[in-house]
Write a protein that holds these residues in place. Structure first.
Motif: not given
Length: 221
Positions: A193-202
């Motif tokens: 979830r932190e990765a998604v908030e910071e711009g992960a695409t996968m």
């Protein structure tokens, strides 16, 4: 697989698919520790994107389920390069020019999308190239015929705040691709979830998806 195990898996998958779909993020189901019947349940439900770290298992599952995308996510030895070249939909863990050349030698005319693995935490126990090496390494990979550099991959530090690492990865991706679309594969079961908030695409999800069916007893990836 028991009926309750199947239903639990499907409930977790539907919830994660909805959450990540709302964010426009691809879920790579990390099936490397999951049994075939659990993988089959997800495929029957419509999931198509899986991650494997063992080249022979990737080959076997790609041949069994050719309708799916099988991503190579783990360290790769040159003597196993042919399996990735022939069967992987994407190679997430590229961190060696020699291994990349070995993969390219077996592509037989097809193009393989590649992500460079960056050791963003500077942890000597983790794979990946250093941030300082990235520009020169990317130029070398781009020059190898058959490989298509399309983004970056990283693992967050095992301890502490993961956000600085994810923010640094997004900055590297943005600089490398200069405004064009580049994939950013980061975030696992404990920090996606932190990765998604910071711009992960996968994001690469294993234990949070497969639960008790993950033979590592819910370790964090």
């Amino acid at each position: 697989m028991s009926e309750s195990g199947m239903e639990g898996l499907l409930q977790r998958w539907r919830s994660l698919e909805h959450e990540l779909g709302e964010a426009g993020v691809t879920m790579v189901a990390i099936s490397k520790y999951a049994p075939d019947d659990a993988v089959a349940v997800l495929i029957d439900a419509g999931h198509r994107c899986f991650g494997e770290s063992r080249p022979q298992l990737l080959r076997d599952r790609a041949l069994r389920w050719p309708q799916c995308q099988w991503h190579m996510i783990g360290p790769l030895q040159k003597n196993k390069a042919k399996y990735v070249a022939r069967h992987a939909a994407m190679w997430h863990s590229c961190d060696s020019v020699a291994t990349a050349a070995a993969v390219a030698a077996h592509l037989d005319g097809r193009t393989l999308p590649v992500l460079i693995q960056v050791n963003i935490s500077g942890n000597p126990d983790q794979h990946g190239i250093s941030v300082d090496e990235l520009p020169a390494f990317a130029a070398q990979i781009t020059a190898i015929e058959g490989l298509q550099l399309c983004g970056l991959m990283a693992m967050a530090p095992h301890f502490g705040d993961v956000r600085p690492a994810f923010q640094a990865m997004r900055s590297l991706r943005d600089k490398m691709f200069d405004g064009s679309v580049g994939q950013l594969s980061m975030g696992m079961s404990g920090d996606f979830r932190e990765a998604v908030e910071e711009g992960a695409t996968m994001v690469r999800l294993g234990s949070v998806l497969f639960g008790e069916l993950d033979i590592r007893n819910n370790r964090n990836d």
